[in-house]
Enzyme design. Sequence first.
Site, PDB file in Angstrom:
ATOM      1  N   LYS A 127     -25.789  -3.449 -11.301  1.00 26.60           N
ATOM      2  CA  LYS A 127     -27.055  -4.146 -11.516  1.00 26.60           C
ATOM      3  C   LYS A 127     -28.156  -3.137 -11.810  1.00 26.60           C
ATOM      4  O   LYS A 127     -28.523  -2.344 -10.955  1.00 26.60           O
ATOM      5  CB  LYS A 127     -27.470  -4.968 -10.299  1.00 26.60           C
ATOM      6  N   GLY A 148     -32.144   3.968  -4.479  1.00 25.75           N
ATOM      7  CA  GLY A 148     -33.412   3.242  -4.430  1.00 25.75           C
ATOM      8  C   GLY A 148     -34.177   3.613  -3.179  1.00 25.75           C
ATOM      9  O   GLY A 148     -34.027   4.719  -2.663  1.00 25.75           O
ATOM     10  N   THR A 205     -35.625   3.830   0.685  1.00 26.21           N
ATOM     11  CA  THR A 205     -35.044   3.903   2.026  1.00 26.21           C
ATOM     12  C   THR A 205     -35.106   2.540   2.701  1.00 26.21           C
ATOM     13  O   THR A 205     -34.183   2.150   3.422  1.00 26.21           O
ATOM     14  CB  THR A 205     -35.778   4.987   2.843  1.00 26.21           C
ATOM     15  N   GLU A 206     -36.170   1.804   2.421  1.00 25.62           N
ATOM     16  CA  GLU A 206     -36.327   0.470   3.001  1.00 25.62           C
ATOM     17  C   GLU A 206     -35.139  -0.431   2.625  1.00 25.62           C
ATOM     18  O   GLU A 206     -34.532  -1.082   3.480  1.00 25.62           O
ATOM     19  CB  GLU A 206     -37.645  -0.099   2.444  1.00 25.62           C
ATOM     20  N   GLU A 224     -28.419   6.740  -1.912  1.00 23.28           N
ATOM     21  CA  GLU A 224     -29.288   7.842  -2.329  1.00 23.28           C
ATOM     22  C   GLU A 224     -30.700   7.284  -2.316  1.00 23.28           C
ATOM     23  O   GLU A 224     -31.044   6.449  -3.145  1.00 23.28           O
ATOM     24  CB  GLU A 224     -28.854   8.348  -3.714  1.00 23.28           C
ATOM     25  N   CYS A 272     -37.084  10.578  -6.829  1.00 25.03           N
ATOM     26  CA  CYS A 272     -36.874  10.582  -5.374  1.00 25.03           C
ATOM     27  C   CYS A 272     -36.911  11.995  -4.820  1.00 25.03           C
ATOM     28  O   CYS A 272     -37.278  12.206  -3.678  1.00 25.03           O
ATOM     29  CB  CYS A 272     -35.568   9.891  -5.029  1.00 25.03           C
ATOM     30  N   GLU A 309     -43.469   8.269   0.927  1.00 21.04           N
ATOM     31  CA  GLU A 309     -43.127   8.517  -0.466  1.00 21.04           C
ATOM     32  C   GLU A 309     -44.077   7.702  -1.346  1.00 21.04           C
ATOM     33  O   GLU A 309     -44.150   6.483  -1.231  1.00 21.04           O
ATOM     34  CB  GLU A 309     -41.672   8.092  -0.712  1.00 21.04           C
TER      35      GLU A 309
END
Lengths: 476, 291
Positions: free
Chosen positions: A182, A234, A236-237, A256, A290, A387
């Site tokens: 996706k 994507g 961390t959340e 990651e 990132c 971030e």
Amino acid sequence: MSAFEYAPAPESRSIVKLQPSYGLFIDGEFTDGAGSFKTISPASEEVLAEIAEASTADVDRAVKAARRAYTDVWGSMPGRERAKYLFRIARIIAERSRELAVLESLNNGKPIKESRDVDVPLAAAHFFYYAGWADKLPYAGFGADPRPLGVAGQVIPWNFPLLMLAWKIAPALAAGNTVVLKPAETTPLTALLFAEICQQADLPPGVVNIVTGAGETGAALVNHPDVDKVAFTGSTEVGRIIARAVAGTNKKVTLELGGKAANIVFDDAAIDQAVEGIVNGIFFNQGHVCCAGSRLLVQESVADQLLESLKRRMATLRVGDPLDKNTDVGAINSAEQLSRIKALAEIGSAEGAERWSPACELPERGFWFAPTIFTGVSQAHRIAREEIFGPVLSVLTFRTPGEAIEKANNTPYGLSAGIWSEKGSRILAVADQLRAGVVWANTFNKFDPTSPFGGYKESGYGREGGRHGLEAYLAG
Amino acid sequence: MPAKKKESADSAVATAPRLAVRKTYKLFIGGAFPRSESGRTYVVADSKGQFVANAAQASRKDARDAVLAARAAFGKWSGATAYNKGQVIYRVAEMLEGRRDEFTALEVPASEVDEAIDRLVWYAGWTDKLAQVVGGANPVAGPYFNISSPEPSGVVAVVAPSQPTLLGLVSVIAPAMATGNTVIVITDAPRVAITLAEVLATSDVPGGVVNILTGSAAEVAPWLASHSDVNGLDLTGVADTKLALELEQAAAETLKRVRRPAAGLDWTADPGLAPMTAYLETKTVWHPKGL
């Protein structure tokens, strides 16, 4: 400010043949989805195409196609044959590189010089690298007869759409898995062009399936009971949500996630090189990286000199049309991301840090944010901890190497770090003590298919790239 | 007849069996043997159901103290040379060999003591070899030095298996230690575990590298699974699938590395690399080359 005026040098869009609408790529064909959404150019807000939105049922169709392809064709195909399909894909990416680069810049907003010189060549190289592994897996160090896992569900971000696709699909296919991928909601177009490349390569139907959509589509894929492997890049959340969702299952997971990298400049660093590295570290890809060097830690004795050089250099950055070959900093990828960057920048000022941007004219349409630095930042400030994922650099100072290491590691993240010094022993000692998966010394933001990439701590787990990258897709 | 009475009392002293000095089974935290901060103990019985000890029952506070001790020990232990770590783990094997009778007295089969010693020797030899097996130079397409090396994840919390007591403990502690992590072990085998702690305490293992909490995994493990300063969680000893799921979900909040080996592990088989690589990170360092 700039010494030279640059005439516009736009790359032509004509090489890209946009269709008015795109379907889902399932079982080797484009099919309709349950719904649809529009995808735009973030530089102009122009609608580029209508994209199918995959429902849970669509995702199920894709997983079933992947399972069939795994069982009937791909899982049992000799490695040397799988290898040749991947080599073909690598070649077609290279052949269509200009088209892919233009499409990437159009849909993502990144400067054409980056999509042309970084994203697309690295994507091709990644397929070429993993192609060679397909018939050598018993030599990879994961047992004498390593087996694929089955069907991989892969969810990728919008910052490097094609490159992240390559990082996910190439090792999965080389190891004998089939995939359902996706792409990010805001950047589906190069993934859909990649689907066409799979067709051109005669890749057996169902080996690669592309389902477009937003978070719900991704959740349906990750939670699908017939997915054996989940790979996610994507925030961390979302990484936490995925880790929680797969807990207790037999799905193998690699994540990651975010980062808040320290870029450490010692007093003996070559200042001009360090300035180039700092600029590359935080303004490459608009800071939508990132592993961006978003915390500059500079030794107090050279801080004034360094900041003066940095500001002078920032004043020469050209912000604007992503398709212009002179552009250094392109568009922010979405209105949503722009508002997050703005909100955190305002918090930076409100918490007492000093904000600076060069004089910089921004286009009226589209999503833009001028390259920005904050000085006088303390470790407690939110702009030093969270971030931002935008062209915003937080500057902190230190006096001793020990203090630099302590500050660099004072974050729940651990993806990357930078060191600038001319002293070899110091570089190696500091590199040893930084808790980060990638350490760039006297360079920054370098990537290579042979080089493992991934984080410590809350930046996720697993590695992509190199021999290490195969582990995520093999059962030993 | 007071004189005769006295004589009888003297002979009673001379003929009574000597009363043994019992060991107090406490916790092992930071190289010391404290009681549980909670003041709680629980009764330990032998295989015949006879009372043998009141073992310390670890609490949430003890778990947090153990995390502090493990974190404090991490810098020095992870930074020790691979050679040194191998020497220390080999020393543990030596000490265990010397104290084998203490374990057989605790009803650990002699063959299991042998296996435990041999396993320590196996891991002692791994410390200075693993980096070459799982790391190496990466041939990047450009003028760069680029090398990947394994590094420990940090503090690892482990629920030790109930059986086999000694071999199970050694098999979960040694791989984490060998890779430079520091460890907190929860066990329900207090006598074997604390006797092993005495082996560790006399083997040059720095205080805090291994910490042992005796008591209930169901009570203590959730605090470690959700603790922000714990990097890894080993669920080898969690047989209850509901508890395993809860612990794994709690660990997801801080993205811990979780290991949940398949049930029915053969403890005498070659463990392979997985127990070591579970708590390793790969660090890749780049540097330009140029004249």
